[in-house]
Design an enzyme around this catalytic site. Structure first.
Site, PDB file in Angstrom:
ATOM      1  N   ASP A   1       0.847  -1.188   0.000  1.00 35.28           N
ATOM      2  CA  ASP A   1       0.000   0.000   0.000  1.00 35.28           C
ATOM      3  C   ASP A   1       0.889   1.246   0.000  1.00 35.28           C
ATOM      4  OD1 ASP A   1      -3.225   0.500   0.984  1.00 35.28           O
ATOM      5  OD2 ASP A   1      -1.839   2.190   1.054  1.00 35.28           O
ATOM      6  N   ILE A   2       0.477   2.247  -0.782  1.00 36.57           N
ATOM      7  CA  ILE A   2       1.280   3.464  -0.911  1.00 36.57           C
ATOM      8  C   ILE A   2       1.226   4.313   0.364  1.00 36.57           C
ATOM      9  CG2 ILE A   2      -0.458   5.033  -1.910  1.00 36.57           C
ATOM     10  CD1 ILE A   2       1.697   5.680  -4.097  1.00 36.57           C
TER      11      ILE A   2
ATOM     12  N   ASN B   1     -12.762  -3.140   2.464  1.00 37.47           N
ATOM     13  CA  ASN B   1     -13.694  -2.020   2.543  1.00 37.47           C
ATOM     14  C   ASN B   1     -14.645  -2.111   1.358  1.00 37.47           C
ATOM     15  OD1 ASN B   1     -12.385  -0.973   4.826  1.00 37.47           O
ATOM     16  ND2 ASN B   1     -10.880   0.092   3.553  1.00 37.47           N
TER      17      ASN B   1
ATOM     18  N   GLY C   1     -15.953   2.756   3.638  1.00 41.74           N
ATOM     19  CA  GLY C   1     -14.592   3.290   3.610  1.00 41.74           C
ATOM     20  C   GLY C   1     -13.813   2.972   2.347  1.00 41.74           C
ATOM     21  N   GLN C   2     -14.486   2.451   1.329  1.00 42.63           N
ATOM     22  CA  GLN C   2     -13.773   2.111   0.094  1.00 42.63           C
ATOM     23  C   GLN C   2     -13.463   3.369  -0.706  1.00 42.63           C
ATOM     24  OE1 GLN C   2     -15.800  -0.767  -2.375  1.00 42.63           O
ATOM     25  NE2 GLN C   2     -14.066  -0.965  -3.784  1.00 42.63           N
TER      26      GLN C   2
ATOM     27  N   HIS D   1     -10.172  -5.272  -3.469  1.00 47.02           N
ATOM     28  CA  HIS D   1      -8.852  -5.622  -2.951  1.00 47.02           C
ATOM     29  C   HIS D   1      -8.965  -6.026  -1.491  1.00 47.02           C
ATOM     30  CE1 HIS D   1      -9.550  -1.296  -2.548  1.00 47.02           C
ATOM     31  NE2 HIS D   1      -8.893  -1.365  -1.406  1.00 47.02           N
TER      32      HIS D   1
ATOM     33  N   HIS E   1      -6.943  -5.834   1.959  1.00 49.99           N
ATOM     34  CA  HIS E   1      -5.805  -5.287   2.708  1.00 49.99           C
ATOM     35  C   HIS E   1      -5.273  -6.375   3.631  1.00 49.99           C
ATOM     36  CE1 HIS E   1      -6.680  -0.836   2.182  1.00 49.99           C
ATOM     37  NE2 HIS E   1      -7.841  -1.345   1.841  1.00 49.99           N
TER      38      HIS E   1
END
Ligand code: AMP
Ligand code: ZN
Length: 112
Positions: A31-32, A86, A92-93, A99, A101
């Site tokens: 994750d960035i 999410n 919260g998406q 995807h 997490h």
């Protein structure tokens, strides 16, 4: 494939990522904006908006994504981890390409 989708662009190699795994069905990258010392995303190459858009035809793909989580978490040195999907804006998406997490490491995660 979706032309404007950021995760489809990563899948096509048009946007760089810190990739940790790839096969014909999925790509996995860090994750960035990590929220834990280790935080990566398991992303199917097939564009699916969210978990709410899945159906029976995605059963094997969803299973594959979940089965990868403990394997890749162990590869990253995690002894435990949390998964999160999410779903929808109210869930919260932010990126509307499904995807999973996976995150952990360092400290004990809060209960919620
Ligand atoms: P979600 O809120 O579940 O849709 O999470 C989207 C996640 O994608 C966030 O944690 C972002 O930090 C992450 N993200 C967004 N753009 C990128 C990118 N280019 N490379 C890696 N992770 C990204
Ligand atoms: Zn996409």
């Amino acid at each position: 494939m979706s032309a404007d989708c950021i995760f489809c662009k990563i899948t096509r190699g048009e946007i760089p990522s810190k990739k940790i795994f790839e096969d014909e069905d999925v790509i996995v990258f860090h994750d960035i904006h990590p929220i834990a010392p280790v935080h990566f995303l398991i992303v199917p190459k097939l564009h699916i908006d969210s978990l709410a858009s899945t159906d029976q035809s995605h059963q094997a793909l969803l299973g594959k994504m979940l089965l990868l989580a403990p394997k890749l978490a162990a590869d990253q040195g995690l002894k435990g981890f949390r998964t999160m999907i999410n779903t929808g804006r109210e869930g919260g998406q932010e990126v509307f390409h499904i995807h999973v997490h996976v995150f952990g490491g360092g400290t004990t995660l809060p209960k919620t």
